[in-house]
Design a protein around this motif. Structure first.
Motif, PDB file in Angstrom:
ATOM      1  N   VAL A   1       5.195   7.857   4.610  1.00  0.00           N
ATOM      2  CA  VAL A   1       6.371   8.265   3.839  1.00  0.00           C
ATOM      3  C   VAL A   1       5.986   8.623   2.417  1.00  0.00           C
ATOM      4  CG1 VAL A   1       8.572   7.477   2.902  1.00  0.00           C
ATOM      5  CG2 VAL A   1       7.959   6.933   5.259  1.00  0.00           C
ATOM      6  N   ARG A   2       5.112   7.808   1.795  1.00  0.00           N
ATOM      7  CA  ARG A   2       4.694   8.085   0.416  1.00  0.00           C
ATOM      8  C   ARG A   2       3.932   9.406   0.328  1.00  0.00           C
ATOM      9  NH1 ARG A   2       4.521   4.979  -4.293  1.00  0.00           N
ATOM     10  NH2 ARG A   2       6.163   3.852  -3.181  1.00  0.00           N
ATOM     11  N   ALA A   3       3.104   9.696   1.323  1.00  0.00           N
ATOM     12  CA  ALA A   3       2.369  10.968   1.323  1.00  0.00           C
ATOM     13  C   ALA A   3       3.328  12.152   1.420  1.00  0.00           C
ATOM     14  CB  ALA A   3       1.369  10.996   2.481  1.00  0.00           C
ATOM     15  N   GLU A   4       4.360  12.021   2.251  1.00  0.00           N
ATOM     16  CA  GLU A   4       5.348  13.095   2.378  1.00  0.00           C
ATOM     17  C   GLU A   4       6.135  13.283   1.084  1.00  0.00           C
ATOM     18  OE1 GLU A   4       7.660  11.883   5.691  1.00  0.00           O
ATOM     19  OE2 GLU A   4       6.167  12.502   7.190  1.00  0.00           O
ATOM     20  N   LEU A   5       6.504  12.184   0.431  1.00  0.00           N
ATOM     21  CA  LEU A   5       7.214  12.270  -0.843  1.00  0.00           C
ATOM     22  C   LEU A   5       6.330  12.921  -1.910  1.00  0.00           C
ATOM     23  CD1 LEU A   5       9.154   8.895  -1.227  1.00  0.00           C
ATOM     24  CD2 LEU A   5      10.079  11.167  -0.755  1.00  0.00           C
ATOM     25  N   THR A   6       5.053  12.555  -1.922  1.00  0.00           N
ATOM     26  CA  THR A   6       4.124  13.125  -2.907  1.00  0.00           C
ATOM     27  C   THR A   6       4.039  14.637  -2.753  1.00  0.00           C
ATOM     28  OG1 THR A   6       2.823  11.081  -2.972  1.00  0.00           O
ATOM     29  CG2 THR A   6       1.744  13.096  -3.742  1.00  0.00           C
ATOM     30  N   ALA A   7       3.932  15.096  -1.512  1.00  0.00           N
ATOM     31  CA  ALA A   7       3.868  16.542  -1.272  1.00  0.00           C
ATOM     32  C   ALA A   7       5.155  17.227  -1.707  1.00  0.00           C
ATOM     33  CB  ALA A   7       3.594  16.801   0.206  1.00  0.00           C
ATOM     34  N   ARG A   8       6.274  16.585  -1.452  1.00  0.00           N
ATOM     35  CA  ARG A   8       7.564  17.180  -1.809  1.00  0.00           C
ATOM     36  C   ARG A   8       7.757  17.239  -3.318  1.00  0.00           C
ATOM     37  NH1 ARG A   8      12.957  16.441   1.746  1.00  0.00           N
ATOM     38  NH2 ARG A   8      14.325  17.842   0.561  1.00  0.00           N
ATOM     39  N   VAL A   9       7.388  16.164  -4.015  1.00  0.00           N
ATOM     40  CA  VAL A   9       7.511  16.153  -5.477  1.00  0.00           C
ATOM     41  C   VAL A   9       6.558  17.172  -6.100  1.00  0.00           C
ATOM     42  CG1 VAL A   9       7.112  14.757  -7.545  1.00  0.00           C
ATOM     43  CG2 VAL A   9       8.320  13.770  -5.597  1.00  0.00           C
ATOM     44  N   SER A  10       5.354  17.276  -5.583  1.00  0.00           N
ATOM     45  CA  SER A  10       4.382  18.245  -6.116  1.00  0.00           C
ATOM     46  C   SER A  10       4.904  19.668  -5.983  1.00  0.00           C
ATOM     47  CB  SER A  10       3.045  18.109  -5.378  1.00  0.00           C
ATOM     48  OG  SER A  10       2.471  16.846  -5.594  1.00  0.00           O
TER      49      SER A  10
END
Length: 282
Positions: A153-162
């Motif tokens: 989940v954190r990896a997906e959020l990181t990609a989305r925020v980037s």
């Protein structure tokens, strides 16, 4: 120094050790009795480590075994299916290699592998042993599964925020990105939709950047004015790279609410920055 040399499984199996006298000229006879200070016919010197592929070691066992590079990413069908599926060929092969390698050891086994997201050994990254309680396999599995899900989940959020930051023209340092992703995760836990959480977090960060930029520019102008007396001599024109160097370390404390007096903190940061530039110039 303690020298070692690598030998194949075939060569190691042909060495019967001290006390045996194979026929002269045989492979076993050539390798018999090689100690740490002796060289074999290939010019290798030192104690011997067996180094070979798994299929060459089937049926052979050693006291200590090191398994290197055997993991692979489990296919999406194998990982996420809600019903029983037929495992892929690579999945079956990896399971077999890991099992066969680990069971080669009599005394101890070590598994060495790069971290692979979605691999068989991924869960080991979240396993911790504690001195204050006995090991509980069920609790450890539960923690591992929870942390693995959180990691995805954190990896997906990181990609989305980037991606959202790039669309807004915001440049985020790794630390800034981590902080914003944390804010988004907290907002989600409070029931906010992920898109709204990302938008709010980036708008808040942009606002903080604007506030910090104004405060640091005013502080820098004051510090450079003070330098006319000779205490500070760095007065070059400020480039975008220079200002980013000043701004980035200032942002995280401001974002976390650790800056009590903004003008005072900005002045201290500007003085330290100019002093650093002076020393670099000298």
């Amino acid at each position: 120094d303690r020298p070692f040399c690598l030998v194949s499984a075939l060569e190691a199996s042909a060495d019967l050790g001290p006390g045996f006298a194979p026929p002269a000229g045989s492979e076993a006879g050539e390798s018999e009795g090689s100690g740490a200070d002796e060289e074999d016919d290939a010019g290798r010197k030192g104690e011997r480590l067996v180094f070979d592929s798994m299929h060459q070691l089937d049926g052979l066992e050693r006291l200590v075994v090191i398994c290197v590079g055997l993991d692979c990413v489990i296919s999406g069908a194998d990982r996420g299916a809600m019903v029983e599926v037929t495992p892929g060929v690579q999945t079956l092969q990896t399971r077999s290699l890991l099992y066969r390698a680990i069971t080669r050891a009599h005394l101890a086994v070590v598994v060495v592998n790069e971290f692979l997201r979605g691999g068989w050994l991924e869960f080991l990254g979240s396993v911790r042993l504690r001195d204050d309680e006995a090991f509980d396999s069920d609790a450890a599995i539960g923690r591992s599964e929870t942390q693995a899900v959180e990691g995805v989940v954190r990896a997906e959020l990181t990609a989305r925020v980037s991606a959202a930051a790039a669309e807004r023209g915001l440049t985020l340092s790794p630390d800034a990105l981590t902080a914003i992703v944390g804010d988004v995760a907290v907002a989600q836990e409070r029931g906010q939709a992920v898109g709204d959480a990302v938008d709010c977090a980036l708008r808040a960060w942009a606002s903080e950047v604007a506030i910090a930029t104004n405060a640091l520019r005013e502080a820098l102008a004051q510090v450079l004015a003070e330098s006319s007396g000779g205490a500070l001599v760095w007065d070059k024109e400020l480039t975008a790279e220079d200002f980013a160097e000043l701004l980035e370390p200032f942002m995280l404390p401001l974002h976390r609410g650790e800056v009590a007096q903004l003008p005072t903190a900005a002045l201290e940061a500007a003085r330290a920055f100019v002093s650093k530039k002076n020393h670099a110039r000298v």
